[in-house]
Design a protein around this motif. Structure first.
Motif, PDB file in Angstrom:
ATOM      1  N   ILE A  55      42.765 -19.072   2.309  1.00  0.00           N
ATOM      2  CA  ILE A  55      41.684 -18.622   3.192  1.00  0.00           C
ATOM      3  C   ILE A  55      40.905 -19.803   3.745  1.00  0.00           C
ATOM      4  N   ALA A  56      40.846 -19.920   5.059  1.00  0.00           N
ATOM      5  CA  ALA A  56      40.038 -20.953   5.706  1.00  0.00           C
ATOM      6  C   ALA A  56      38.588 -20.467   5.745  1.00  0.00           C
ATOM      7  N   CYS A  57      37.723 -21.124   4.997  1.00  0.00           N
ATOM      8  CA  CYS A  57      36.320 -20.711   4.941  1.00  0.00           C
ATOM      9  C   CYS A  57      35.468 -21.850   4.407  1.00  0.00           C
ATOM     10  N   SER A  58      34.324 -22.070   5.028  1.00  0.00           N
ATOM     11  CA  SER A  58      33.328 -23.000   4.509  1.00  0.00           C
ATOM     12  C   SER A  58      32.235 -22.188   3.829  1.00  0.00           C
ATOM     13  N   LEU A  59      32.233 -22.172   2.494  1.00  0.00           N
ATOM     14  CA  LEU A  59      31.164 -21.484   1.775  1.00  0.00           C
ATOM     15  C   LEU A  59      29.851 -22.245   1.909  1.00  0.00           C
ATOM     16  N   ALA A  60      29.944 -23.517   2.309  1.00  0.00           N
ATOM     17  CA  ALA A  60      28.726 -24.311   2.520  1.00  0.00           C
ATOM     18  C   ALA A  60      28.017 -23.925   3.800  1.00  0.00           C
ATOM     19  N   GLU A  61      28.774 -23.565   4.828  1.00  0.00           N
ATOM     20  CA  GLU A  61      28.178 -23.357   6.149  1.00  0.00           C
ATOM     21  C   GLU A  61      28.265 -21.928   6.650  1.00  0.00           C
ATOM     22  N   VAL A  62      29.395 -21.272   6.444  1.00  0.00           N
ATOM     23  CA  VAL A  62      29.580 -19.922   6.987  1.00  0.00           C
ATOM     24  C   VAL A  62      30.163 -18.991   5.918  1.00  0.00           C
ATOM     25  N   PRO A  63      29.342 -18.616   4.930  1.00  0.00           N
ATOM     26  CA  PRO A  63      29.835 -17.696   3.900  1.00  0.00           C
ATOM     27  C   PRO A  63      29.652 -16.227   4.272  1.00  0.00           C
ATOM     28  N   HIS A  64      28.976 -15.945   5.412  1.00  0.00           N
ATOM     29  CA  HIS A  64      28.497 -14.589   5.619  1.00  0.00           C
ATOM     30  C   HIS A  64      29.585 -13.571   5.951  1.00  0.00           C
ATOM     31  N   TYR A  65      30.731 -13.993   6.480  1.00  0.00           N
ATOM     32  CA  TYR A  65      31.775 -13.013   6.761  1.00  0.00           C
ATOM     33  C   TYR A  65      32.341 -12.422   5.475  1.00  0.00           C
ATOM     34  N   TRP A  66      32.619 -13.295   4.522  1.00  0.00           N
ATOM     35  CA  TRP A  66      33.113 -12.796   3.240  1.00  0.00           C
ATOM     36  C   TRP A  66      32.023 -12.056   2.483  1.00  0.00           C
ATOM     37  N   PHE A  67      30.775 -12.468   2.644  1.00  0.00           N
ATOM     38  CA  PHE A  67      29.633 -11.744   2.081  1.00  0.00           C
ATOM     39  C   PHE A  67      29.654 -10.296   2.567  1.00  0.00           C
ATOM     40  N   GLU A  68      29.848 -10.098   3.875  1.00  0.00           N
ATOM     41  CA  GLU A  68      29.852  -8.751   4.435  1.00  0.00           C
ATOM     42  C   GLU A  68      30.959  -7.894   3.842  1.00  0.00           C
ATOM     43  N   PHE A  69      32.177  -8.400   3.866  1.00  0.00           N
ATOM     44  CA  PHE A  69      33.302  -7.562   3.462  1.00  0.00           C
ATOM     45  C   PHE A  69      33.396  -7.379   1.950  1.00  0.00           C
ATOM     46  N   CYS A  70      32.969  -8.368   1.199  1.00  0.00           N
ATOM     47  CA  CYS A  70      32.998  -8.198  -0.255  1.00  0.00           C
ATOM     48  C   CYS A  70      31.928  -7.208  -0.703  1.00  0.00           C
ATOM     49  N   ILE A  71      30.831  -7.116   0.024  1.00  0.00           N
ATOM     50  CA  ILE A  71      29.833  -6.087  -0.263  1.00  0.00           C
ATOM     51  C   ILE A  71      30.331  -4.730   0.226  1.00  0.00           C
ATOM     52  N   LEU A  72      30.918  -4.707   1.426  1.00  0.00           N
ATOM     53  CA  LEU A  72      31.478  -3.454   1.936  1.00  0.00           C
ATOM     54  C   LEU A  72      32.524  -2.909   0.968  1.00  0.00           C
ATOM     55  N   ASN A  73      33.227  -3.791   0.279  1.00  0.00           N
ATOM     56  CA  ASN A  73      34.225  -3.370  -0.706  1.00  0.00           C
ATOM     57  C   ASN A  73      33.618  -2.612  -1.885  1.00  0.00           C
TER      58      ASN A  73
END
Length: 446
Positions: free
Chosen positions: A202-220
């Protein structure tokens, strides 16, 4: 809190194919009530999120050029990429009295400061002088401010969030892209196979842009109807779902799903892994289609668009994989300083009208929700990613807006800063949530 966008609305607005990858028409915008008022040419300052790496940057430049040619006005474009730093700079400009004449900005709690301090003008007030302002929009879909429930921003398009897929990486791993039926457990098994093959799952910067995974992991942890709930504490039902979602990100981190430098890298650096065939998946918004595909005037970031696609983020529990995050979240504001200056008022109104014509909105929208009365226009030659996105949105079983937009900026910034500590185990998710909720509001959020 941003109003929930019903599935019916989302499908009706999103069913059209993406137009955002094509260049905006170079023809002059239709004459507006402001443009035809006979005012002398003026110079206006404009700030938007259409920075250099935005997929609609070329479309914006073309639309601005058409406006300037049609009106004789000059636009000083101070646009930049939308991130927390950009938001902070915009707010700082308002605090110091250096706000622009026109601002393209978020419509939720992020704009509360401007509205409470009478720094922007409501659509109702503008229409008293310019009755046709935003008349091509459905009034019921113009976002209402959570500060006073009045409408201020004229939206161009909404958004969806989905999973972008590198099919080349998956093929080398003997895998197929996730589908509407792919479960979270199956997705995590795919990530394990990808990692073992030497790629970044998974290409993701948890330092700068964690909010997409935040959204879907909460939606889960629930369903679209529950997703809009902001916890009052870490121990209530919503707080427990948030903690479970944050711990799911921690599980992904511990499983090696993210880049090795995810805690320090920028979003641009990690997303480049997709273009370089080093990562398999990334979550982002509908605007990212332009990054992949480019436009008539600019090449995309990838060599062969057909090697990529977009699909659902796999779900678990009550949440179907086909439940998505979507909504209307940004629009054009006219500031009070421009409104009260006769030399700039007409120019500012004409600019917003030019940026929100049916033609321009359809060019930017790319198959995302709009407020246009006329609906959306299908481009002649859709590309493969546009077609995949149409299938994704048309097949959605539910949708909810991004819940992060319902958090005040202080709490959101605090919570997202904690994610690095949560995934490394130095802070518990519950403690991070409670601390964020208890953090005193910054002056701009009061």
């Amino acid at each position: 809190m941003k109003k929930f966008l019903s599935l019916t609305l989302a499908l009706a607005c999103c069913a059209s194919v993406f137009a955002g990858c094509g260049g905006a028409s170079s023809s002059a915008p239709a004459a507006s009530s402001a443009a035809s008022s006979g005012s002398a040419p003026a110079e206006i300052r404009v700030v938007t999120s259409y920075g250099g790496d935005d997929g609609n940057r070329v479309n914006f430049e073309n639309a601005v050029k058409a406006y300037e040619e049609a009106t004789g006005n000059t636009v000083v474009d101070e646009s930049a990429t939308s991130n927390e730093q950009w938001k902070a700079q915009v707010k700082a400009d308002f605090q110091t009295g250096s706000e622009p004449d026109v601002l393209f900005f978020f419509t939720g709690v992020d704009a509360n400061e401007f509205i409470k301090n009478n720094k922007v003008v409501s659509i109702e007030e503008i229409r008293k002088e310019y009755p046709e302002y935003a008349s091509n929009m459905k009034d019921g879909m113009l976002p209402a401010s959570p500060a006073d429930l009045k409408q201020y921003a004229v939206p161009v398009n909404g958004y969806w969030e989905g999973m972008f897929v590198n099919k080349t990486v998956l093929k080398d791993c003997g895998l197929e892209p996730p589908t509407a039926e792919t479960t979270w457990e199956e997705f995590m098994a795919m990530c394990k196979t990808i990692k073992e093959k030497g790629y970044t799952p998974i290409a993701c910067s948890l330092a700068e842009v964690p909010h997409y995974w935040f959204e879907f992991c909460i939606l889960n942890q629930g369903d679209p109807s529950k997703h809009v709930e902001v916890p009052a504490s870490a121990t209530d039902a919503a707080g427990q779902r948030w903690a479970a979602g944050l711990n799911q990100i921690k599980e992904m981190y511990e499983a090696g799903c993210f880049p090795a430098n995810t805690l320090t890298a920028t979003d641009a650096d990690t997303f480049q892994l997709m273009a370089d065939n080093k990562a398999a998946f990334a979550i982002d918004g509908s605007w990212k289609v332009g990054w992949f595909a480019g436009s008539d005037d600019a090449a995309g970031a990838v060599e062969n668009l057909d090697d990529y696609t977009v699909t659902y983020v796999p779900g678990m529990g009550e949440r179907k994989s086909t439940d998505i995050v979507a909504g209307l979240s940004m629009g054009y504001y006219i500031t009070r300083s421009a409104w009260e200056d006769p030399s700039r008022r007409d120019a500012a109104v004409a600019f917003v009208e030019a940026m929100t014509t049916d033609e321009v909105v359809n060019t930017f929208a790319g198959g995302t929700p709009t407020a246009l009365k006329s609906g959306m226009t299908k481009p002649e030659n859709p590309n493969s990613m546009q077609l995949a996105a149409i299938d994704m949105v048309n097949g959605a079983t539910g949708s909810a807006p991004a819940v992060q937009d319902s958090l005040n900026a202080t709490a959101r910034k605090q919570l997202f800063a904690f994610i690095k500590d949560i995934v490394t185990g130095s802070v518990k998710a519950e403690d991070a949530i409670q601390t964020a909720l208890d953090t005193p509001l910054a002056d701009e959020d009061k």
